[in-house]
Write a protein that holds these residues in place. Structure first.
Motif, short mmCIF file in Angstrom:
data_model
loop_
_atom_site.label_atom_id
_atom_site.label_comp_id
_atom_site.label_asym_id
_atom_site.label_seq_id
_atom_site.Cartn_x
_atom_site.Cartn_y
_atom_site.Cartn_z
N ARG A 1 0.84 -1.18 0.00
CA ARG A 1 0.00 0.00 0.00
C ARG A 1 0.88 1.24 0.00
O ARG A 1 2.05 1.19 0.39
N TRP B 1 3.04 2.16 3.11
CA TRP B 1 3.86 1.13 3.70
C TRP B 1 5.30 1.28 3.22
O TRP B 1 5.54 1.45 2.01
N HIS C 1 -7.73 -0.67 6.66
CA HIS C 1 -6.33 -0.33 6.42
C HIS C 1 -5.54 -0.40 7.72
O HIS C 1 -4.38 -0.86 7.73
N THR D 1 -2.38 -2.96 8.31
CA THR D 1 -1.06 -2.46 8.70
C THR D 1 -0.60 -3.10 10.00
O THR D 1 0.57 -3.48 10.14
#
Length: 790
Positions: free
Chosen positions: A365, A368, A484, A488
């Protein structure tokens, strides 16, 4: 040391062999078993055989009291008993060595004392001195000596302590009564039978207390064995039962506390629910008793879903909602290989997509960093990225072999059966009341809640008692942002977190994380880089068997779909056999009814068929899914939503009942009754219309009776109502009126009714005021003229 003298016994492969003869100078031994068979072997052969050991029945170094039990140790003693043992050891060491600590290098300042000096005394002299010292101490303080276990210590006692210490260590000087064999409770065959009988009975009844079970046990013994013992040995009785007086047998039944202890040792505690206990017993009949050890990634994947205890904002209107979290956990590495958030409870298509996600690499993503990229040794990240077509994050992916789920209906349908055939996995529900089958995913839910969700705004707590003031108002993350955040956290935190109580079979004491276990599995067994094709999505969708219409296409769930891909097959048969003969297969996604997917039988390519109600390509539909739901919600609130026939039935009954009640049904009266009733009503209406009073009452002049056809309302065409009940009531009213008229005519001078009680009271009351409108005593006409002449 083994005793190989004749008569000693050896156990070889669980078979007893007795030493018949032993020749130490030749190293040969002759053994004989119970059947008389002899066997000659060497001493070295017997010593090095792993299945050969000395029998406990003929070993000289093993007391008879310890046979059949494991060796005792200081851990079996209480702290007070260990203190006594160490005090005995100090006296024993001083008697044998002259020093309380057992060695000259650890001597105390005043040691050795003269009577215990090893240079000037013998061992026997020191023992006699120690026995005399302990006798003097016992005579001075007998209570303390008894508490320390030194009340009666003689020379023989010190010799026995020394021999036991040399053989067993400090535990040898402990009192044998402390560690005597635990025989347990005395249970007679009759009591054993009663216990098992009551246990079987209590499984089928409602929940019973131990007092109830004690009563049933005594009842069973009293009635089955005709026993006189029904109270218990410790219960006082005023008189003996009749059976005991008659010489009935007596079966000893222990008291309540003993029965409770026996029941707990044999059958466990009494805290379980009856329904669960019966289900567990039934499940034992089908249990194999085999424990499965998972030793590679993907061998077992646990799948489950729960309501996430955090309120989030939905992406359209921003209202706080609860979402369902579906989790897939690899049991070997404890890796969270896939998860999904859904606003509604998961369905079979959601489960299928989760299985597809665990087979696909997780894309990187934008926010990241490099630390979250694929970094497992053995497979370079560039190779994985080339196969996947995008940058891959550091999360394992593989084709699952076995998927363990619960018994929800979403996991037991035809669609999931087809899904497991496509991906080559076995979806196995966990055993009933066996939490160990998927305990790992349940613990993972708890870990996510305690490590991440509990610190987020909108957290609702475990139950309503732990809930905050207003979790809905505290919600600040949307569904997309929550997804999200969890992704993560999984890649960056969970996959690198050290296990607290889990380790692989090949390294029980090592520190491992999900990433380290997956990397070790790659180095041990390699990694199968299998990325499923893009058309796996279409294969995992629910399928429908139907015909292709010549002009309109295919009809799925009452909607028509069409596209150019159907042109070669319009009006043709598919050639399929079996139950769906000559039909085509079309796949659809239940979450999006705008499109279905058709695989060309010739080229095997997938084509999208559009709903015929959609606008042309490039034109945006007027409503999205969320807007459609909002519009339909408003229509339902205003009563404009489509209704089924069952919903419209009350309205239809109200409409029909208001115009055509049951009493007006033609079948309620015979034909003759209907004719007579209609004739009477018509004649009454004609008479009323023809009579002058009726005409004046209706607001029009009277007309001759000879001209009925000239009625002003003759052209209105009114239908004569059929009301038999009202007609009958009219007849009864007419009869009553006629009878009342005749009674009044027969008695013209009727008596006046008596005055009311209120009038009588008012006329006699002194406080009553005169009425201004009339005189109380009216005058006659003559009196009025006289009064006027005056």
């Amino acid at each position: 040391m083994w005793n190989l003298e004749p008569g000693a016994e050896l156990i070889i492969s669980n078979t007893a062999w007795q030493v018949q003869s032993c020749l130490p100078h030749l190293g040969r031994v002759t053994l004989v078993n119970e059947d008389g068979e002899s066997w000659k072997a060497s001493v070295g052969e017997l010593i090095h055989r792993p299945d050969c050991r000395p029998s406990t029945r003929t070993r000289a170094d093993l007391p008879a009291a310890d046979r059949g039990r494991q060796p005792k140790s200081l851990d079996d003693l209480t702290p007070e008993q260990r203190t006594i043992v160490m005090l005995r050891m100090e006296h024993l060491w001083e008697a044998e060595t002259g020093f309380r600590n057992g060695h000259p290098l650890a001597a105390l300042p005043h040691e050795p004392r003269p009577q215990y000096d090893p240079d000037t005394t013998t061992l026997t002299q020191r023992r006699l001195a120690k026995a005399a010292e302990l006798r003097r101490a016992a005579s001075e303080t007998p209570a303390q000596a008894k508490a320390n276990g030194l009340l009666a210590v003689s020379l023989r006692t010190l010799i026995r302590w020394g021999t036991a210490h040399a053989r067993h260590g400090p535990i040898g000087v402990a009192d044998d009564r402390w560690l005597r064999k635990a025989t347990g409770h005395k249970v007679t065959p009759e009591l054993r039978e009663a216990l098992y009988a009551v246990y079987e009975e209590s499984r089928h009844r409602s929940k019973l207390t131990m007092r109830d079970k004690e009563f049933l046990i005594r009842q069973y013994i009293h009635e089955t064995f005709n026993s006189a013992e029904i109270y218990g040995p410790d219960t006082p009785r005023a008189d003996a039962p009749d059976d005991e007086a008659a010489g009935a047998p007596r079966v000893e039944v222990p008291g309540y506390d003993t029965l409770r202890a026996i029941w707990k040792d044999w059958f466990g505690s009494n805290g379980g629910r009856q329904r669960y206990a019966r289900s567990a017993e039934k499940a034992k009949e089908y249990a194999t008793g085999r424990h499965i050890v998972v030793h590679r990634p993907g061998q077992v994947v646990a799948l489950d879903s729960t309501v996430m205890p955090v309120k989030v904002l939905e992406d359209v209107f921003g209202d706080p909602v609860s979402v369902h979290l579906t989790l897939a956990l690899d049991v070997y590495t404890r890796s969270i290989v896939a998860f999904r958030l859904s606003l509604v409870s998961d369905s079979s298509i959601d489960v299928a997509m989760v299985l597809r996600d665990m087979m696909m690499p997780l894309p990187m993503r934008p926010d990241w960093g490099e630390a979250m990229e694929w970094a497992y040794p053995g497979v370079p990240g560039t190779v994985v990225a080339d196969f996947a077509g995008y940058e891959v994050a550091g999360l394992p992916f593989f084709a699952p072999e076995t998927v363990t789920t619960d018994h929800g209906s979403v996991y037991r349908n035809h669609h999931l059966v087809e899904v497991q055939r496509v991906i080559g996995a076995n979806i196995k529900p966990s055993r009933v009341l066996r939490p160990t089958d998927k305990h790992s995913v349940e613990r993972t839910f708890g870990a996510i809640k305690s490590l991440l969700l509990a610190v987020l705004l909108g957290y609702q707590g475990t139950d309503t008692a732990d809930r905050g003031v207003d979790p809905e108002a505290d919600a600040c993350l949307t569904v997309t942002e929550m997804e999200h955040l969890i992704a993560t956290w999984v890649v960056k935190t969970w996959q690198n977190r050290r296990f607290g109580s889990y380790a692989p079979s090949w390294d029980p004491r090592g520190d491992h994380s999900p990433n380290s276990l997956f990397a070790a599995a790659i180095s041990q067994g390699g990694f199968a880089l299998r990325i499923p094709p893009a058309d796996l999505y279409y294969q995992l969708l629910p399928s429908h068997r139907l015909m292709v219409h010549g002009k309109r296409g295919v009809k799925v769930k009452n909607l028509w779909y069409d596209g150019p891909a159907l042109d070669p097959y319009r009006g043709k048969l598919s050639g399929r056999g079996g139950n769906n003969k000559n039909k085509y297969v079309v796949h659809r996604d239940p979450r999006d009814p705008c499109f279905v997917f058709f695989q060309d039988p010739m080229t095997h390519e997938w084509h999208t068929l559009r709903w015929t109600g959609l606008p042309e390509e490039g034109e945006v539909p007027a409503f999205g899914d969320a807007r459609v739901r909002e519009a339909m919600r408003e229509l339902r609130r205003r009563g404009l939503a489509p209704k089924a026939d069952t919903e419209l039935l009350p309205v239809l009954l109200e409409l029909i009942g208001g115009h055509i009640p049951v009493e007006q049904w033609p079948t309620q009266l015979s034909k003759k009754q209907r004719t007579e009733h209609a004739r009477e009503v018509a004649q009454a209406a004609a008479a009323d219309a023809d009579s002058p009073t009726g005409a004046v009452r209706k607001g029009r002049p009277a007309r001759p009776v000879a001209a009925p056809a000239a009625r002003a309302d003759a052209g209105e065409g009114k239908v004569v109502p059929l009301r038999p009940k009202e007609r009958a009531q009219q007849v009864h009213n007419a009869v009553d009126s006629e009878r009342r008229r005749r009674r009044e005519a027969a008695v013209p001078d009727q008596m006046a009714p008596p005055p009311d009680l209120s009038e009588k009271l008012r006329s006699s009351s002194l406080l009553a005021l005169l009425d201004d409108d009339f005189d109380v005593n009216p005058i006659t006409a003559d009196e009025a003229e006289e009064e006027a002449g005056r």
